[in-house]
Design a protein around this motif. Structure first.
Motif, PDB file in Angstrom:
ATOM      1  N   ILE A   1       0.837  -1.204   0.000  1.00 34.33           N
ATOM      2  CA  ILE A   1       0.000   0.000   0.000  1.00 34.33           C
ATOM      3  C   ILE A   1       0.874   1.256   0.000  1.00 34.33           C
ATOM      4  O   ILE A   1       0.646   2.206  -0.762  1.00 34.33           O
ATOM      5  N   PHE A   2       1.880   1.249   0.867  1.00 33.54           N
ATOM      6  CA  PHE A   2       2.783   2.400   0.946  1.00 33.54           C
ATOM      7  C   PHE A   2       3.540   2.602  -0.357  1.00 33.54           C
ATOM      8  O   PHE A   2       3.655   3.725  -0.872  1.00 33.54           O
ATOM      9  N   MET A   3       4.075   1.510  -0.929  1.00 30.13           N
ATOM     10  CA  MET A   3       4.865   1.606  -2.162  1.00 30.13           C
ATOM     11  C   MET A   3       4.014   2.093  -3.330  1.00 30.13           C
ATOM     12  O   MET A   3       4.450   2.900  -4.150  1.00 30.13           O
ATOM     13  N   PHE A   4       2.781   1.608  -3.440  1.00 26.02           N
ATOM     14  CA  PHE A   4       1.899   2.022  -4.526  1.00 26.02           C
ATOM     15  C   PHE A   4       1.630   3.524  -4.446  1.00 26.02           C
ATOM     16  O   PHE A   4       1.643   4.232  -5.447  1.00 26.02           O
ATOM     17  N   TRP A   5       1.407   4.003  -3.223  1.00 32.36           N
ATOM     18  CA  TRP A   5       1.129   5.438  -3.047  1.00 32.36           C
ATOM     19  C   TRP A   5       2.354   6.291  -3.367  1.00 32.36           C
ATOM     20  O   TRP A   5       2.270   7.258  -4.128  1.00 32.36           O
ATOM     21  N   ILE A   6       3.506   5.924  -2.813  1.00 35.40           N
ATOM     22  CA  ILE A   6       4.691   6.768  -2.949  1.00 35.40           C
ATOM     23  C   ILE A   6       5.305   6.673  -4.347  1.00 35.40           C
ATOM     24  O   ILE A   6       5.784   7.662  -4.907  1.00 35.40           O
ATOM     25  N   LYS A   7       5.292   5.483  -4.940  1.00 38.69           N
ATOM     26  CA  LYS A   7       5.953   5.311  -6.229  1.00 38.69           C
ATOM     27  C   LYS A   7       5.210   6.016  -7.361  1.00 38.69           C
ATOM     28  O   LYS A   7       5.822   6.521  -8.294  1.00 38.69           O
ATOM     29  N   ASN A   8       3.900   6.054  -7.271  1.00 41.28           N
ATOM     30  CA  ASN A   8       3.129   6.754  -8.299  1.00 41.28           C
ATOM     31  C   ASN A   8       3.458   8.245  -8.290  1.00 41.28           C
ATOM     32  O   ASN A   8       3.670   8.861  -9.341  1.00 41.28           O
ATOM     33  N   LYS A   9       3.536   8.819  -7.093  1.00 38.87           N
ATOM     34  CA  LYS A   9       3.885  10.232  -6.973  1.00 38.87           C
ATOM     35  C   LYS A   9       5.342  10.468  -7.343  1.00 38.87           C
ATOM     36  O   LYS A   9       5.692  11.474  -7.972  1.00 38.87           O
ATOM     37  N   GLN A  10       6.196   9.530  -6.977  1.00 43.00           N
ATOM     38  CA  GLN A  10       7.618   9.662  -7.259  1.00 43.00           C
ATOM     39  C   GLN A  10       7.880   9.632  -8.768  1.00 43.00           C
ATOM     40  O   GLN A  10       8.668  10.423  -9.293  1.00 43.00           O
ATOM     41  N   ARG A  11       7.195   8.727  -9.462  1.00 41.84           N
ATOM     42  CA  ARG A  11       7.391   8.612 -10.912  1.00 41.84           C
ATOM     43  C   ARG A  11       6.999   9.914 -11.618  1.00 41.84           C
ATOM     44  O   ARG A  11       7.736  10.434 -12.450  1.00 41.84           O
ATOM     45  N   LYS A  12       5.838  10.451 -11.270  1.00 45.86           N
ATOM     46  CA  LYS A  12       5.381  11.688 -11.898  1.00 45.86           C
ATOM     47  C   LYS A  12       6.309  12.852 -11.562  1.00 45.86           C
ATOM     48  O   LYS A  12       6.559  13.730 -12.404  1.00 45.86           O
ATOM     49  N   ALA A  13       6.835  12.857 -10.348  1.00 47.81           N
ATOM     50  CA  ALA A  13       7.738  13.940  -9.937  1.00 47.81           C
ATOM     51  C   ALA A  13       9.028  13.910 -10.745  1.00 47.81           C
ATOM     52  O   ALA A  13       9.526  14.953 -11.189  1.00 47.81           O
ATOM     53  N   TRP A  14       9.595  12.707 -10.963  1.00 53.31           N
ATOM     54  CA  TRP A  14      10.840  12.629 -11.724  1.00 53.31           C
ATOM     55  C   TRP A  14      10.607  12.878 -13.214  1.00 53.31           C
ATOM     56  O   TRP A  14      11.495  13.352 -13.922  1.00 53.31           O
ATOM     57  N   GLN A  15       9.416  12.568 -13.713  1.00 49.15           N
ATOM     58  CA  GLN A  15       9.095  12.938 -15.087  1.00 49.15           C
ATOM     59  C   GLN A  15       9.047  14.453 -15.236  1.00 49.15           C
ATOM     60  O   GLN A  15       9.479  15.008 -16.242  1.00 49.15           O
ATOM     61  N   ALA A  16       8.533  15.126 -14.224  1.00 38.38           N
ATOM     62  CA  ALA A  16       8.517  16.593 -14.240  1.00 38.38           C
ATOM     63  C   ALA A  16       9.929  17.145 -14.231  1.00 38.38           C
ATOM     64  O   ALA A  16      10.229  18.131 -14.923  1.00 38.38           O
ATOM     65  N   VAL A  17      10.831  16.518 -13.471  1.00 41.23           N
ATOM     66  CA  VAL A  17      12.238  16.935 -13.463  1.00 41.23           C
ATOM     67  C   VAL A  17      12.831  16.813 -14.862  1.00 41.23           C
ATOM     68  O   VAL A  17      13.529  17.718 -15.342  1.00 41.23           O
ATOM     69  N   SER A  18      12.556  15.702 -15.537  1.00 44.32           N
ATOM     70  CA  SER A  18      13.061  15.495 -16.897  1.00 44.32           C
ATOM     71  C   SER A  18      12.533  16.567 -17.843  1.00 44.32           C
ATOM     72  O   SER A  18      13.263  17.098 -18.674  1.00 44.32           O
ATOM     73  N   ASN A  19      11.243  16.901 -17.713  1.00 49.65           N
ATOM     74  CA  ASN A  19      10.645  17.942 -18.558  1.00 49.65           C
ATOM     75  C   ASN A  19      11.321  19.291 -18.343  1.00 49.65           C
ATOM     76  O   ASN A  19      11.684  19.981 -19.307  1.00 49.65           O
ATOM     77  N   LYS A  20      11.487  19.681 -17.092  1.00 50.11           N
ATOM     78  CA  LYS A  20      12.047  20.994 -16.800  1.00 50.11           C
ATOM     79  C   LYS A  20      13.512  21.072 -17.216  1.00 50.11           C
ATOM     80  O   LYS A  20      13.969  22.106 -17.707  1.00 50.11           O
ATOM     81  N   ASN A  21      14.262  19.974 -17.054  1.00 48.43           N
ATOM     82  CA  ASN A  21      15.646  19.964 -17.509  1.00 48.43           C
ATOM     83  C   ASN A  21      15.738  20.055 -19.018  1.00 48.43           C
ATOM     84  O   ASN A  21      16.642  20.692 -19.573  1.00 48.43           O
ATOM     85  N   SER A  22      14.807  19.402 -19.710  1.00 47.74           N
ATOM     86  CA  SER A  22      14.771  19.473 -21.171  1.00 47.74           C
ATOM     87  C   SER A  22      14.505  20.893 -21.639  1.00 47.74           C
ATOM     88  O   SER A  22      15.152  21.398 -22.562  1.00 47.74           O
ATOM     89  N   ASN A  23      13.563  21.570 -20.990  1.00 45.64           N
ATOM     90  CA  ASN A  23      13.264  22.965 -21.329  1.00 45.64           C
ATOM     91  C   ASN A  23      14.475  23.860 -21.092  1.00 45.64           C
ATOM     92  O   ASN A  23      14.802  24.720 -21.917  1.00 45.64           O
ATOM     93  N   LEU A  24      15.127  23.667 -19.953  1.00 51.25           N
ATOM     94  CA  LEU A  24      16.306  24.469 -19.622  1.00 51.25           C
ATOM     95  C   LEU A  24      17.426  24.220 -20.627  1.00 51.25           C
ATOM     96  O   LEU A  24      18.112  25.157 -21.065  1.00 51.25           O
ATOM     97  N   ASN A  25      17.616  22.959 -21.002  1.00 54.18           N
ATOM     98  CA  ASN A  25      18.654  22.603 -21.957  1.00 54.18           C
ATOM     99  C   ASN A  25      18.398  23.263 -23.315  1.00 54.18           C
ATOM    100  O   ASN A  25      19.318  23.767 -23.959  1.00 54.18           O
ATOM    101  N   ALA A  26      17.135  23.270 -23.741  1.00 51.07           N
ATOM    102  CA  ALA A  26      16.778  23.882 -25.025  1.00 51.07           C
ATOM    103  C   ALA A  26      17.057  25.374 -25.014  1.00 51.07           C
ATOM    104  O   ALA A  26      17.618  25.926 -25.971  1.00 51.07           O
ATOM    105  N   TYR A  27      16.689  26.055 -23.922  1.00 48.00           N
ATOM    106  CA  TYR A  27      16.904  27.507 -23.859  1.00 48.00           C
ATOM    107  C   TYR A  27      18.391  27.834 -23.740  1.00 48.00           C
ATOM    108  O   TYR A  27      18.873  28.808 -24.336  1.00 48.00           O
ATOM    109  N   LEU A  28      19.120  27.040 -22.975  1.00 47.35           N
ATOM    110  CA  LEU A  28      20.550  27.274 -22.799  1.00 47.35           C
ATOM    111  C   LEU A  28      21.290  27.134 -24.125  1.00 47.35           C
ATOM    112  O   LEU A  28      22.131  27.974 -24.476  1.00 47.35           O
TER     113      LEU A  28
END
Length: 594
Positions: free
Chosen positions: A188-215
């Motif tokens: 139960i704990f892993m299902f809750w935390i991993k779903n949020k964790q996955r989306k959070a790291w996808q957001a990190v990838s998106n923001k880094n991609s945007n920064l890389n493009a502008y840089l």
């Protein structure tokens, strides 16, 4: 590939598509033997490590209570041997998988780069270059780890979990069920935390991609930024993008830091339950110390594979999205390529024919309409007319950078759509207004299109285009290192180097697209004398807004309204007093006024 900008996030939450994994299996199959061996080593190493708690149990329950020193020494030696075996097998597995992972990175990146080399100009014009780089570097790195270590780790962690359960039940069945009772809470704990964790790291990838493009965009446009004093505005944009990266990172890390405390809390509660059930419920305090310690040790190890499988699942979801982006770039259609029955272009004489050619960059917006003309070998043709009329389009079509919508383009009677691109372009010299200089020596830049050129050939071409005089005073002459995009060279010097590079290739057809726009008048006059010699015997197409430079051309074509509105020599067109006459006289009057 999606045509988003640095302001837009890429959609990385993709539904699972088995076709991407099946396609990626082609990179895995080449290393199947090594990966199988690594899996065997991993299993052996894991099994060897799991023997230790049983040895500890034997020592606590038998050797120490009985004072059997011989048995204790044997158990210590056995524990050391199993530990060494575990380290050896794990090390061998790691070395094998490092090689496999790097091979997969190399193969995917090689295939992706090879495809990028074939894509048309418009592909790069429509997309942020920084986001293309993310695919070639970041996404390939992530995907390769999934394809190599990820798949093995899934099998390994499952086997590890099975081994732990087997060893645990071999020690004590009832206490093993106590450990398993904690699994539902963990899931139960892993299902809750991993779903949020996955989306959070996808957001990190998106923001880094945007920064890389502008840089990347700002590094290329650094001079324009300073020319227009945009430093503060650009710094503010970068600040926002960096702040987005920071916020996304902190959010992702906050979820990641919750994983270990959560699992550790469940683990502590389970170990407490072990002691409680072992000492009170099951045997009323008669359970041996060795059994309790062994089961407690297995309980500590039991949660790690489950957590690792959760991490692998998250990485798998993320990397499937990255894999889709990589294949998306690989599947970008090569709109200009060799026909299946393409033949080698024969040695060019230089006769060029446009046979009712029509062309448009975008559907419904025709640039050229039903254009026909013929050029004899050795003739020099000037293309003049208003901006956007299609002058550069005509020379781009001769080089087959684009396919015509209708009609044919013939060189020496051969339809250029039926010959190989390499055999066509290798016999053409194209000098663009944007003179791109690569990092390396001046000599290497001139030799770029003809790698077998000698030093004498390079110097001869440089003298012909008036580049030798400024090269010889450089610190190391032709061996002087120039930086990326020709930094520290003037625009005129870069154009002269590009002239030398083009002429050294000894092309049968020469295209000069505003090639002298950054060269001063005095150098241009000297250059013209060299060009007159180099153009002799070659078919040439010259695009120039400075009409004084094309008056000696055999033909001048005035391009407008999707076609050739006037064609003739300078004297003939001046006598007609048409569009060319008015353009030429207006330029001359403007120069006299200055």
């Amino acid at each position: 590939m999606r045509r988003n900008t640095y302001k837009e996030d890429e959609i990385l939450e993709e539904p699972f598509d088995i076709k991407h994994l099946l396609r990626a299996s082609g990179y895995i199959k080449k290393h199947a033997g090594k990966m199988a061996l690594a899996l065997i080593f991993s299993a052996l190493g894991g099994a060897a490590a799991l023997v230790s708690p049983m040895i500890v149990q034997k020592a606590l329950d038998v050797a120490i209570p009985k004072g059997d020193e011989t048995l204790l020494y044997k158990l210590v030696i056995a524990a050391a041997l199993f530990y060494v075996c575990s380290v050896i097998f794990t090390t061998l597995r790691s070395r094998i998988m490092v090689n496999v992972s790097q091979d997969i990175i190399y193969q995917i990146r090689r295939d992706l780069f090879a495809h990028l080399q074939k894509l048309p100009f418009q592909y790069y014009d429509d997309r942020p270059h920084g986001k293309i780089l993310v695919r070639v570097v970041n996404y390939v790195n992530s995907v390769s780890d999934m394809l190599s270590n990820g798949l093995i780790n899934v099998v390994l962690e499952i086997l590890n979990l099975i081994f732990i359960v087997i060893f645990m039940f071999a020690v004590d069945v009832k206490l093993s069920f106590v450990v398993l009772a904690g699994v539902p809470f963990l899931m139960i704990f892993m299902f809750w935390i991993k779903n949020k964790q996955r989306k959070a790291w996808q957001a990190v990838s998106n923001k880094n991609s945007n920064l890389n493009a502008y840089l990347q965009e700002n590094i290329v446009g650094a001079r324009i930024t300073q020319i227009f004093a945009r430093e503060d505005e650009n710094a503010e944009i970068f600040k926002v993008l960096s702040s987005n990266c920071q916020k996304a990172w902190m959010k992702a890390v906050s979820y990641s830091t919750m994983v270990w405390p959560g699992i550790d809390t469940i683990s502590v509660l389970v170990r407490a339950a072990i002691f409680m059930f072992a000492l009170i419920v099951f045997s009323k305090g008669n359970e041996s110390l060795g059994v309790i310690v062994a089961i407690s040790s297995y309980a500590s190890r039991f949660w790690q594979p489950i957590m690792n499988l959760g991490n692998i699942f998250n990485n798998f979801i993320n990397n499937m999205a990255y894999l889709e982006r990589i294949f998306e770039a690989m599947d970008e259609p090569v709109t200009v390529d060799d026909a299946p029955d393409a033949v080698e272009m024969k040695k060019m004489v230089g006769e060029v024919t446009f046979d009712h050619v029509s062309f448009s960059y975008e559907k419904g917006k025709e640039i050229l309409h039903d254009v026909s003309f013929s050029v004899k070998p050795g003739e020099s043709i000037a293309l003049v007319g208003p901006t956007g009329a299609g002058k550069s389009t005509i020379v781009s079509l001769i080089s087959r950078f684009y396919n015509v919508d209708s009609g044919r383009i013939l060189i020496d009677g051969q339809d250029i759509s039926k010959v190989t691109l390499h055999s066509l372009r290798s016999q053409m010299g194209i000098m663009l207004q944007d003179s791109f200089i690569f990092s390396g020596t001046i000599g290497d830049n001139i030799r770029y299109g003809k790698l077998d050129a000698t030093e004498a050939d390079i110097r001869k071409a440089s003298r012909a285009v008036c580049a030798h005089d400024f090269i010889k005073v450089m610190p190391k002459g032709y061996n002087t290192e120039v930086k990326e995009r020709g930094a520290l060279l003037s625009q005129g010097q870069k154009q002269l180097l590009s002239f030398a590079r083009t002429l050294l290739a000894d092309p049968a057809i020469l295209v000069l697209d505003e090639a002298t726009s950054s060269i001063d008048v005095q150098t241009e006059k000297a250059l013209q004398r060299g060009l007159d010699t180099m153009l002799e015997g070659r078919t040439s197409f010259i695009i120039a807004h400075r009409l004084s430079t094309v008056t000696k051309c055999d033909k001048i074509m005035y391009i407008d309204n999707g076609g050739i509105t006037e064609c003739g020599s300078h004297d003939e067109l001046m006598a007609r007093k048409g569009a060319y006459y008015h353009l030429f006289t207006a330029q001359m009057e403007g120069m006299e006024a200055v």
